[in-house]
Scaffold this active site. Structure first.
Site, PDB file in Angstrom:
ATOM      1  N   THR A  50      14.205  -5.134 108.352  1.00 52.42           N
ATOM      2  CA  THR A  50      14.034  -6.578 108.192  1.00 52.42           C
ATOM      3  C   THR A  50      14.779  -7.345 109.272  1.00 52.42           C
ATOM      4  OG1 THR A  50      13.812  -6.263 105.805  1.00 52.42           O
ATOM      5  CG2 THR A  50      14.298  -8.499 106.559  1.00 52.42           C
ATOM      6  N   TYR A 134      17.460   6.899 104.814  1.00 54.70           N
ATOM      7  CA  TYR A 134      16.486   5.810 104.691  1.00 54.70           C
ATOM      8  C   TYR A 134      15.091   6.397 104.755  1.00 54.70           C
ATOM      9  CZ  TYR A 134      14.350   1.217 105.836  1.00 54.70           C
ATOM     10  OH  TYR A 134      13.598   0.068 105.849  1.00 54.70           O
ATOM     11  N   LYS A 158      18.117   4.984 100.501  1.00 54.45           N
ATOM     12  CA  LYS A 158      17.274   3.813 100.284  1.00 54.45           C
ATOM     13  C   LYS A 158      15.838   4.285 100.406  1.00 54.45           C
ATOM     14  CE  LYS A 158      15.694  -0.637 102.040  1.00 54.45           C
ATOM     15  NZ  LYS A 158      15.683  -1.606 103.159  1.00 54.45           N
TER      16      LYS A 158
END
Length: 256
Positions: A50, A134, A158
């Site tokens: 992001t 991740y 995550k």
């Protein structure tokens, strides 16, 4: 390996802000992070997908981690530190820790290779600071197979796949692994299933609703989903929505 999650509940996958010339606005980014923490957000992930990490120099990454760390002393700051092979990932992890990161978030290399060796070298460079894997292929590197997780020596993961069955599989591994969903659609579900928390981009825009959705408020979960849909419909997406709500810069380096 840690035995307790670094944080529980929703953290924000932070946007990085750029001025009209595309230069990093580290202070304004940190101020935005502090605003979200004041709203109750439990942790801040800097320089992730992001945050347009792929468009940042390593010096900019360090500047942003340091600024957010200073602005948000009361919550964990987690730094994205992925790389195409172990050396840049390890170097970024070490630099993030020196800048004040409490943990690093690292996707596997996009072109594959030994995950055990890759995460082992990153963990060594992080010098005892937790490393989170991740899983978000193909947006951020390669996949993290669930069956490989227990052998990677990471503190948590995550998972942004938005796959509820995979999330359940990860949580079923047991042990000290902290599982965080990266899917805002699964906030209430992940909480109900026993995940440690979440790392979501929607928390930039609707932090209070993300917190309530984590507490299994169905109306709040729908509000989060609506905010995501509406921001994706805008030119510039999330940053345009943030500009409308907070007056922050809508400038992007990627996709702009």
């Amino acid at each position: 390996m840690v035995t307790q999650p670094l944080w529980t509940g929703p953290a924000v996958a932070l946007v990085n802000l750029f001025d009209h010339d595309g230069a990093v606005e580290a202070k304004r980014t940190a101020d935005h992070a502090a605003r979200l923490v004041a709203a109750g957000i439990r942790g801040v992930v800097v320089n992730g997908s992001t945050g347009e990490a792929a468009a940042l120099t390593d010096a900019e990454r360090v500047e942003l981690v340091a600024a957010v760390r200073q602005a948000c002393p009361a919550v964990p700051v987690i730094a994205g530190a992925s790389g195409e092979w172990w050396r840049p990932a390890a170097d970024r992890a070490a630099a993030a820790v020196r800048a004040g990161a409490d943990a690093v978030l690292v996707a596997p290399p996009r072109l594959g290779g030994s995950l055990t060796g890759y995460y082992g070298r990153v963990s060594e460079a992080a010098a005892g600071v937790p490393v989170l894997a991740y899983h978000y292929p193909p947006v951020a590197g390669g996949p993290v197979p669930v069956d490989a997780l227990s052998g990677l020596g990471v503190a948590g993961i995550k998972d942004s796949s938005a796959d509820p069955a995979r999330l359940g599989h990860e949580l079923g591994l047991g042990g000290p692994l902290a599982v965080y969903t990266g899917a805002s659609a699964l906030l209430g579900y992940a909480s109900w299933l026993g995940a440690a928390g979440a790392i979501v981009a929607a928390a930039n825009l609707v932090p209070e609703e993300c917190l309530a959705a984590w507490d299994r408020d169905a109306a709040a979960q729908h509000a989060v989903l609506r905010a995501e849909r509406e921001s994706k419909a805008l030119p510039g997406g999330l940053k345009q929505a943030l500009a409308a709500r907070y007056g922050t810069s809508p400038v992007r380096r990627l996709g702009g």
